[in-house]
Design a protein around this motif. Structure first.
Motif, PDB file in Angstrom:
ATOM      1  N   SER A  27       0.831  -1.208   0.000  1.00 47.97           N
ATOM      2  CA  SER A  27       0.000   0.000   0.000  1.00 47.97           C
ATOM      3  C   SER A  27       0.868   1.262   0.000  1.00 47.97           C
ATOM      4  O   SER A  27       2.086   1.217   0.215  1.00 47.97           O
ATOM      5  N   VAL A  28       0.210   2.402  -0.222  1.00 47.06           N
ATOM      6  CA  VAL A  28       0.843   3.725  -0.123  1.00 47.06           C
ATOM      7  C   VAL A  28       0.108   4.500   0.968  1.00 47.06           C
ATOM      8  O   VAL A  28      -1.111   4.696   0.891  1.00 47.06           O
ATOM      9  N   ASP A  45      14.261  28.946   6.200  1.00 42.63           N
ATOM     10  CA  ASP A  45      14.143  27.845   5.214  1.00 42.63           C
ATOM     11  C   ASP A  45      14.212  26.521   5.972  1.00 42.63           C
ATOM     12  O   ASP A  45      15.258  26.185   6.559  1.00 42.63           O
ATOM     13  N   VAL A  46      13.093  25.819   5.981  1.00 44.32           N
ATOM     14  CA  VAL A  46      12.973  24.576   6.746  1.00 44.32           C
ATOM     15  C   VAL A  46      13.213  23.389   5.804  1.00 44.32           C
ATOM     16  O   VAL A  46      12.530  23.250   4.776  1.00 44.32           O
ATOM     17  N   PHE A  47      14.194  22.552   6.152  1.00 43.80           N
ATOM     18  CA  PHE A  47      14.500  21.352   5.371  1.00 43.80           C
ATOM     19  C   PHE A  47      13.812  20.141   6.000  1.00 43.80           C
ATOM     20  O   PHE A  47      13.753  20.024   7.230  1.00 43.80           O
ATOM     21  N   LEU A  48      13.322  19.244   5.132  1.00 47.99           N
ATOM     22  CA  LEU A  48      12.513  18.106   5.580  1.00 47.99           C
ATOM     23  C   LEU A  48      13.228  16.792   5.275  1.00 47.99           C
ATOM     24  O   LEU A  48      13.763  16.593   4.178  1.00 47.99           O
ATOM     25  N   MET A  49      13.208  15.869   6.241  1.00 49.13           N
ATOM     26  CA  MET A  49      13.797  14.537   6.083  1.00 49.13           C
ATOM     27  C   MET A  49      12.936  13.537   6.838  1.00 49.13           C
ATOM     28  O   MET A  49      12.110  13.911   7.673  1.00 49.13           O
ATOM     29  N   TRP A  57      11.619   1.060   1.945  1.00 50.10           N
ATOM     30  CA  TRP A  57      10.421   1.889   1.904  1.00 50.10           C
ATOM     31  C   TRP A  57      10.749   3.189   1.166  1.00 50.10           C
ATOM     32  O   TRP A  57      11.867   3.702   1.230  1.00 50.10           O
ATOM     33  N   GLY A  58       9.771   3.720   0.468  1.00 49.93           N
ATOM     34  CA  GLY A  58       9.966   4.975  -0.245  1.00 49.93           C
ATOM     35  C   GLY A  58       9.166   6.098   0.394  1.00 49.93           C
ATOM     36  O   GLY A  58       8.002   5.909   0.770  1.00 49.93           O
ATOM     37  N   CYS A  59       9.792   7.282   0.521  1.00 50.78           N
ATOM     38  CA  CYS A  59       9.124   8.429   1.154  1.00 50.78           C
ATOM     39  C   CYS A  59       9.336   9.677   0.304  1.00 50.78           C
ATOM     40  O   CYS A  59      10.407   9.866  -0.297  1.00 50.78           O
ATOM     41  N   ARG A  60       8.324  10.539   0.288  1.00 45.26           N
ATOM     42  CA  ARG A  60       8.458  11.834  -0.387  1.00 45.26           C
ATOM     43  C   ARG A  60       7.457  12.809   0.227  1.00 45.26           C
ATOM     44  O   ARG A  60       6.385  12.414   0.706  1.00 45.26           O
ATOM     45  N   PHE A  61       7.840  14.110   0.197  1.00 41.87           N
ATOM     46  CA  PHE A  61       6.985  15.173   0.724  1.00 41.87           C
ATOM     47  C   PHE A  61       6.305  15.864  -0.450  1.00 41.87           C
ATOM     48  O   PHE A  61       6.940  16.139  -1.480  1.00 41.87           O
ATOM     49  N   VAL A  62       5.014  16.140  -0.286  1.00 38.02           N
ATOM     50  CA  VAL A  62       4.230  16.750  -1.356  1.00 38.02           C
ATOM     51  C   VAL A  62       3.582  18.023  -0.819  1.00 38.02           C
ATOM     52  O   VAL A  62       2.974  18.027   0.271  1.00 38.02           O
ATOM     53  N   TYR A  63       3.737  19.089  -1.623  1.00 36.13           N
ATOM     54  CA  TYR A  63       3.064  20.356  -1.332  1.00 36.13           C
ATOM     55  C   TYR A  63       2.220  20.686  -2.555  1.00 36.13           C
ATOM     56  O   TYR A  63       2.757  20.965  -3.639  1.00 36.13           O
ATOM     57  N   GLY A  64       0.902  20.604  -2.396  1.00 34.69           N
ATOM     58  CA  GLY A  64       0.031  20.789  -3.547  1.00 34.69           C
ATOM     59  C   GLY A  64       0.257  19.659  -4.532  1.00 34.69           C
ATOM     60  O   GLY A  64       0.070  18.489  -4.211  1.00 34.69           O
ATOM     61  N   SER A  65       0.708  20.006  -5.733  1.00 32.55           N
ATOM     62  CA  SER A  65       1.006  18.982  -6.739  1.00 32.55           C
ATOM     63  C   SER A  65       2.504  18.809  -6.948  1.00 32.55           C
ATOM     64  O   SER A  65       2.928  18.164  -7.905  1.00 32.55           O
ATOM     65  N   VAL A  79       2.534  25.845   7.158  1.00 33.27           N
ATOM     66  CA  VAL A  79       2.274  25.267   5.843  1.00 33.27           C
ATOM     67  C   VAL A  79       1.807  23.819   6.031  1.00 33.27           C
ATOM     68  O   VAL A  79       2.270  23.124   6.939  1.00 33.27           O
ATOM     69  N   ASN A  80       0.855  23.404   5.192  1.00 38.15           N
ATOM     70  CA  ASN A  80       0.340  22.021   5.240  1.00 38.15           C
ATOM     71  C   ASN A  80       1.048  21.176   4.175  1.00 38.15           C
ATOM     72  O   ASN A  80       1.086  21.547   2.994  1.00 38.15           O
ATOM     73  N   LEU A  81       1.580  20.035   4.592  1.00 37.07           N
ATOM     74  CA  LEU A  81       2.311  19.128   3.710  1.00 37.07           C
ATOM     75  C   LEU A  81       1.744  17.708   3.838  1.00 37.07           C
ATOM     76  O   LEU A  81       0.995  17.404   4.778  1.00 37.07           O
ATOM     77  N   VAL A  82       2.140  16.847   2.886  1.00 34.53           N
ATOM     78  CA  VAL A  82       1.738  15.429   2.915  1.00 34.53           C
ATOM     79  C   VAL A  82       2.995  14.581   2.771  1.00 34.53           C
ATOM     80  O   VAL A  82       3.804  14.805   1.859  1.00 34.53           O
ATOM     81  N   LEU A  83       3.153  13.629   3.682  1.00 27.53           N
ATOM     82  CA  LEU A  83       4.235  12.645   3.564  1.00 27.53           C
ATOM     83  C   LEU A  83       3.651  11.377   2.943  1.00 27.53           C
ATOM     84  O   LEU A  83       2.740  10.765   3.509  1.00 27.53           O
ATOM     85  N   MET A  84       4.163  10.995   1.764  1.00 26.79           N
ATOM     86  CA  MET A  84       3.731   9.774   1.081  1.00 26.79           C
ATOM     87  C   MET A  84       4.747   8.672   1.377  1.00 26.79           C
ATOM     88  O   MET A  84       5.952   8.847   1.158  1.00 26.79           O
ATOM     89  N   VAL A  85       4.250   7.526   1.874  1.00 28.73           N
ATOM     90  CA  VAL A  85       5.120   6.404   2.250  1.00 28.73           C
ATOM     91  C   VAL A  85       4.688   5.170   1.453  1.00 28.73           C
ATOM     92  O   VAL A  85       3.529   4.738   1.547  1.00 28.73           O
ATOM     93  N   ASN A  86       5.610   4.623   0.657  1.00 26.85           N
ATOM     94  CA  ASN A  86       5.350   3.392  -0.099  1.00 26.85           C
ATOM     95  C   ASN A  86       5.799   2.187   0.729  1.00 26.85           C
ATOM     96  O   ASN A  86       6.987   2.049   1.047  1.00 26.85           O
TER      97      ASN A  86
END
Length: 488
Positions: A27-28, A45-49, A57-65, A79-86
């Protein structure tokens, strides 16, 4: 688990309303979270990890599109963000903890957001359904079934089959307009495929119960379908003729058999005739059905019959290839089918022997004398044999002597005969009694079956008289001795 983690200075805050989620392997997951900055600087400037995530596992941060790895925040903004985890498909069931790290370089600062993913074990399963699983179709037509496939489990590839499909029917599978061989499905996927059946024109009218199998290496499911075939509205006629082995090899002189299968693939009964339009010389032929000689027969619509074609060669048939052309046609000769049958005649070698003077394979001979008899050798094969001679095995090469004339025949053609004169001498020391000699014909190519001949050996008559005289003299001597010494 708390959804909020505050920094030491409490100027960079991370918030997630659903920090713990449940899923299946493959799943994702998506985690919605926010980043808020309150501090002395006008912006940072905020860096994300992501830290602690399992290997693979794969991870990425999404802002909008957009996929991002850093954001710029003004003081007292968020700011609202989404963490996608594969989650990989081979992930073992269990709970996995990891965290989001938000940081900026000046002054150095980090803030953490703890997250969890719980992977549930997957029970694979297929659900097949069809809104109209029973349909009616004319003979010679096609019929289709729309089958919905619902799958639960890790990603897998599925194939299709109809194992009880009648002979000469065909099946194909479609997704949309594309003909397919398999489908690849993930957990929860649902797909509709079309099962298309083609029914031959000569199919028997009636109901056919079929089974659709959808399967992979790990899971399978079946669905029952029913097709009712009704007569075609178009009257069609046709004959189909086939033969099991159209080319055969046979030894010269032997009858050859072909099995012709005639099928009425039309929708009306036919009177069928058989004819040999081309036959090589030297052959006699017949058509038989169930042992009866036939030239024609009634074949119902959709029916079939096996016809035996027999071809017998003459005794002097030529070696090589012989072709027969068989024609099968309807009574009105509207339908004609031609068939070519080929017989490759090969030669064979064979010898036989006979004894004209004593067919019972028995004779008598007196020791010390000779006996002559004739052995007739016949070429019962279909090819010439060379260097033919007669072999005679006797009980003893010392006490028995054999002479054969002629010693050899250079060539013997098929059906020709050769006479050999055999002379046997038995020594005087051979005792009276029954003996066996073995006779056979031998050539460069083949030998005949060996024949055993019984020979009864007798002694000469004068030897009988001499023996009787010796016995008589011995008796007289005994009597005289008894009388002389008996008085004393």
């Amino acid at each position: 688990m708390s959804g909020v983690v505050y920094s030491v200075a409490m100027d960079l805050r991370l918030w997630c309303g659903t920090p713990s989620k449940v899923c299946f392997a493959g799943s994702v997951l998506s985690y919605d979270f926010s980043v808020n900055y309150v501090g002395p600087l006008p912006f940072v400037d905020v860096f994300l990890m992501v830290g602690g995530v399992p290997s693979g596992w794969g991870c990425r941060f999404v802002y909008g599109s957009y996929e991002v790895d850093a954001v710029r925040l003004m003081n007292k903004t968020s700011v609202n963000l989404v963490l996608m985890v594969n989650v990989p498909g081979d992930t073992a069931p269990g709970s996995y903890d990891f965290h989001v790290v938000a940081c900026y370089d000046y002054p150095p600062y980090k803030s953490y957001l703890n997250l969890r993913a719980t992977v549930k074990p997957i029970v694979s399963g297929l659900v097949l359904s069809c809104l109209t699983p029973a349909k009616v179709v004319e003979a010679g037509g096609t019929v289709s079934f729309d089958v919905k496939i619902k799958y639960y489990g890790v990603r897998d590839e599925f194939m299709f089959s109809v194992p009880n499909l009648p002979n000469d029917w065909s099946v194909s599978f479609y997704y949309g307009v594309d003909e397919i061989l398999l489908v690849s499905l993930n957990n929860g996927d649902e797909v509709t495929i079309r099962v298309k059946l083609s029914i031959p024109m000569y199919a028997r009218v009636g109901d056919y119960n079929l089974t659709l199998n959808v399967y992979s290496k790990s899971v399978s499911e079946s669905l029952s379908l029913m097709v009712r075939v009704k007569p075609s509205s178009i009257v069609n006629r046709g004959l189909k003729v086939s033969v099991d082995y159209p080319i055969v090899d046979v030894e010269a002189g032997r009858t050859v058999y072909f099995t012709l299968t005639i099928r009425n693939i039309g929708l009306m009964d036919e009177v069928v005739y058989l004819n040999l339009t081309d036959k090589p010389s030297g052959w006699s032929t017949t058509f038989r059905v169930a042992g009866k000689v036939v030239r024609g027969l009634l074949l119902p619509a959709g029916g079939s019959v096996n016809v035996a074609f027999e071809a017998t060669p003459s005794p002097y048939i030529n070696i090589g290839e012989h072709r027969f052309k068989v024609q099968v046609y309807s009574e009105d000769k509207v339908i004609l089918k031609d068939l070519t049958l080929i017989v490759n005649v090969i030669g064979s070698y064979s010898l036989s022997i006979t004894f004209p003077e004593f067919p019972a394979l028995y004779f008598t001979i007196t020791s010390g004398e000779s006996k002559s008899f004739t052995v007739t050798v016949t070429n019962t094969g279909f090819l010439n044999v060379t260097n033919v001679y007669v072999s005679v095995d006797v009980p003893s090469a010392i006490d028995w002597r054999v002479d054969v004339e002629p010693s050899k025949v250079l060539i013997l053609k098929p059906n020709d005969k050769a006479n050999f004169k055999v002379n046997i001498y038995v020594s005087t020391i051979v005792s009276a009694g029954d003996y066996f000699i073995t006779v056979k014909a031998v050539s460069d190519q083949v030998s005949s079956t060996a024949r055993d001949v019984r020979v009864s050996v007798t002694k000469p008559t004068e030897w009988g008289y001499i023996g009787f005289g010796i016995v008589l003299v011995a008796f007289v001597v005994v009597v005289i001795v008894f009388r002389r010494f008996g008085r004393r």
